[in-house]
Design a protein around this motif. Structure first.
Motif, mmCIF file in Angstrom:
data_model
loop_
_atom_site.group_PDB
_atom_site.id
_atom_site.type_symbol
_atom_site.label_atom_id
_atom_site.label_comp_id
_atom_site.label_asym_id
_atom_site.label_seq_id
_atom_site.Cartn_x
_atom_site.Cartn_y
_atom_site.Cartn_z
ATOM 1 N N VAL A 28 53.067 26.617 43.714
ATOM 2 C CA VAL A 28 53.990 25.938 44.619
ATOM 3 C C VAL A 28 53.314 25.836 45.980
ATOM 4 C CG1 VAL A 28 56.187 26.143 45.864
ATOM 5 C CG2 VAL A 28 56.087 26.679 43.414
ATOM 6 N N ALA A 29 53.440 24.667 46.613
ATOM 7 C CA ALA A 29 52.918 24.473 47.969
ATOM 8 C C ALA A 29 54.045 23.963 48.857
ATOM 9 C CB ALA A 29 51.754 23.480 47.963
ATOM 10 N N GLY A 77 58.900 32.404 47.905
ATOM 11 C CA GLY A 77 57.912 33.456 47.658
ATOM 12 C C GLY A 77 58.362 34.378 46.536
ATOM 13 N N ARG A 78 59.621 34.741 46.562
ATOM 14 C CA ARG A 78 60.171 35.597 45.497
ATOM 15 C C ARG A 78 60.118 34.876 44.155
ATOM 16 N NH1 ARG A 78 65.766 39.050 45.817
ATOM 17 N NH2 ARG A 78 65.537 40.046 43.800
ATOM 18 N N LEU A 79 60.440 33.586 44.147
ATOM 19 C CA LEU A 79 60.328 32.775 42.934
ATOM 20 C C LEU A 79 58.897 32.823 42.398
ATOM 21 C CD1 LEU A 79 61.348 30.412 40.999
ATOM 22 C CD2 LEU A 79 60.485 28.886 42.787
ATOM 23 N N CYS A 80 57.920 32.657 43.295
ATOM 24 C CA CYS A 80 56.511 32.660 42.878
ATOM 25 C C CYS A 80 56.107 34.007 42.288
ATOM 26 C CB CYS A 80 55.614 32.273 44.049
ATOM 27 S SG CYS A 80 55.782 30.539 44.536
ATOM 28 N N VAL A 81 56.577 35.086 42.883
ATOM 29 C CA VAL A 81 56.290 36.414 42.316
ATOM 30 C C VAL A 81 56.915 36.528 40.937
ATOM 31 C CG1 VAL A 81 56.678 38.906 42.584
ATOM 32 C CG2 VAL A 81 55.990 37.530 44.560
ATOM 33 N N ASN A 119 54.855 34.698 38.633
ATOM 34 C CA ASN A 119 53.460 35.137 38.697
ATOM 35 C C ASN A 119 52.531 33.976 39.050
ATOM 36 O OD1 ASN A 119 51.554 37.202 38.623
ATOM 37 N ND2 ASN A 119 51.010 36.750 36.500
ATOM 38 N N ILE A 120 52.934 33.197 40.079
ATOM 39 C CA ILE A 120 52.144 32.048 40.521
ATOM 40 C C ILE A 120 51.899 32.133 42.026
ATOM 41 C CG2 ILE A 120 52.949 30.559 38.649
ATOM 42 C CD1 ILE A 120 54.883 29.222 40.622
ATOM 43 N N GLU A 121 50.952 31.330 42.503
ATOM 44 C CA GLU A 121 50.580 31.301 43.916
ATOM 45 C C GLU A 121 51.587 30.499 44.737
ATOM 46 O OE1 GLU A 121 45.795 30.881 42.955
ATOM 47 O OE2 GLU A 121 46.971 29.120 43.498
ATOM 48 N N LEU A 122 51.679 30.870 46.009
ATOM 49 C CA LEU A 122 52.395 30.070 47.002
ATOM 50 C C LEU A 122 51.379 29.628 48.038
ATOM 51 C CD1 LEU A 122 54.893 28.886 48.379
ATOM 52 C CD2 LEU A 122 55.231 31.110 49.483
ATOM 53 N N HIS A 123 51.289 28.315 48.257
ATOM 54 C CA HIS A 123 50.405 27.742 49.260
ATOM 55 C C HIS A 123 51.247 27.256 50.429
ATOM 56 C CE1 HIS A 123 46.762 27.277 46.612
ATOM 57 N NE2 HIS A 123 47.715 27.530 45.716
ATOM 58 N N ILE A 124 50.810 27.570 51.633
ATOM 59 C CA ILE A 124 51.439 27.059 52.842
ATOM 60 C C ILE A 124 50.450 26.078 53.460
ATOM 61 C CG2 ILE A 124 52.383 27.583 55.119
ATOM 62 C CD1 ILE A 124 54.085 28.773 52.889
ATOM 63 N N VAL A 125 50.877 24.820 53.598
ATOM 64 C CA VAL A 125 50.012 23.764 54.119
ATOM 65 C C VAL A 125 50.390 23.485 55.559
ATOM 66 C CG1 VAL A 125 49.216 21.398 53.793
ATOM 67 C CG2 VAL A 125 49.882 22.771 51.792
ATOM 68 N N SER A 126 49.451 23.651 56.463
ATOM 69 C CA SER A 126 49.644 23.507 57.906
ATOM 70 C C SER A 126 50.537 24.622 58.434
ATOM 71 C CB SER A 126 50.198 22.132 58.277
ATOM 72 O OG SER A 126 49.271 21.132 57.950
ATOM 73 N N LYS A 127 50.754 24.606 59.712
ATOM 74 C CA LYS A 127 51.473 25.708 60.357
ATOM 75 C C LYS A 127 52.982 25.591 60.136
ATOM 76 C CE LYS A 127 51.871 28.150 64.684
ATOM 77 N NZ LYS A 127 51.544 28.208 66.081
ATOM 78 N N PRO A 128 53.607 26.663 59.641
ATOM 79 C CA PRO A 128 55.066 26.643 59.520
ATOM 80 C C PRO A 128 55.725 26.751 60.895
ATOM 81 C CG PRO A 128 54.177 28.740 58.754
ATOM 82 C CD PRO A 128 53.011 27.881 59.136
ATOM 83 N N SER A 129 57.034 26.553 60.940
ATOM 84 C CA SER A 129 57.785 26.605 62.195
ATOM 85 C C SER A 129 58.186 28.023 62.576
ATOM 86 C CB SER A 129 59.047 25.746 62.077
ATOM 87 O OG SER A 129 58.702 24.416 61.859
ATOM 88 N N PHE A 130 57.635 29.012 61.926
ATOM 89 C CA PHE A 130 57.983 30.410 62.167
ATOM 90 C C PHE A 130 56.771 31.259 61.802
ATOM 91 C CE2 PHE A 130 59.242 28.986 58.013
ATOM 92 C CZ PHE A 130 58.624 29.895 57.175
ATOM 93 N N ILE A 131 56.832 32.534 62.127
ATOM 94 C CA ILE A 131 55.753 33.456 61.788
ATOM 95 C C ILE A 131 55.982 33.938 60.355
ATOM 96 C CG2 ILE A 131 54.666 35.666 62.359
ATOM 97 C CD1 ILE A 131 55.662 35.159 65.271
ATOM 98 N N ILE A 132 54.979 33.743 59.502
ATOM 99 C CA ILE A 132 55.110 34.075 58.082
ATOM 100 C C ILE A 132 55.535 35.525 57.868
ATOM 101 C CG2 ILE A 132 53.766 34.438 55.955
ATOM 102 C CD1 ILE A 132 54.438 31.587 56.239
ATOM 103 N N SER A 133 55.079 36.415 58.692
ATOM 104 C CA SER A 133 55.421 37.825 58.496
ATOM 105 C C SER A 133 56.768 38.191 59.114
ATOM 106 C CB SER A 133 54.324 38.717 59.079
ATOM 107 O OG SER A 133 54.222 38.496 60.469
#
Length: 162
Positions: free
Chosen positions: A14-15, A29-33, A36-50
């Protein structure tokens, strides 16, 4: 076949293009876990990932997430080309209904921003592979994390359970 356990041969990802809502990203992210698949973030999100909101939605599963960040759409496209990944744009303007599309391993399901969807430049040259989820005219769109779950599990059903 044990359909309760995700098969290791499922290699769809998923991207998210510039996501705006932390809770959606956390849920995806929980869906991807779960798949058991990757999550791609393309370009800067509007928030801090952490941020706390993302981690709250992902609960304690976030540490198991394979998260790949791409600086911009060009580095994402380059990654896909170099790794044999087919981009499947998910948009309400898509050509193929999500349950009638021929998914394959190495596909990356690309979702747009919550407010504006995908910029045309990300998918206009690959309209043949674009996918949509049907909905009534009474809403502008289905929630991003719900749409990601619908399409990702359909890809899983198509690849692993058919």
């Amino acid at each position: 076949m044990n359909s309760k356990v995700i098969k290791n041969n499922f290699n769809v990802a998923v991207a998210l293009y510039r996501p705006e809502i932390p809770a959606n990203t956390g849920n995806i992210g929980r869906l991807c876990v779960g798949l058991n698949i990757e999550l791609h973030i393309v370009s800067k999100p509007s928030f801090i990932i952490s941020s706390k909101e993302v981690r709250r939605a992902g609960l304690d599963y976030w540490e198991h997430l394979v998260l790949i960040k791409h600086e911009n759409e060009n580095t994402f496209l380059e990654y896909c080309n170099n790794n044999g990944r087919r981009i499947i744009p998910i948009t309400k303007f898509g050509k193929n209904r999500y349950d009638e599309f021929n998914y394959s391993n190495n596909d990356i399901l690309l979702f747009g921003r919550e407010s504006t969807g995908l910029r045309e430049s990300l998918w206009e040259n690959d309209l043949e592979n674009s996918v949509y989820v049907p909905m009534s005219d009474n809403i502008r769109s289905i929630n991003l994390s719900n749409t990601a779950a619908i399409v990702a599990y359909e890809a899983y059903r198509h690849i692993c359970l058919s």
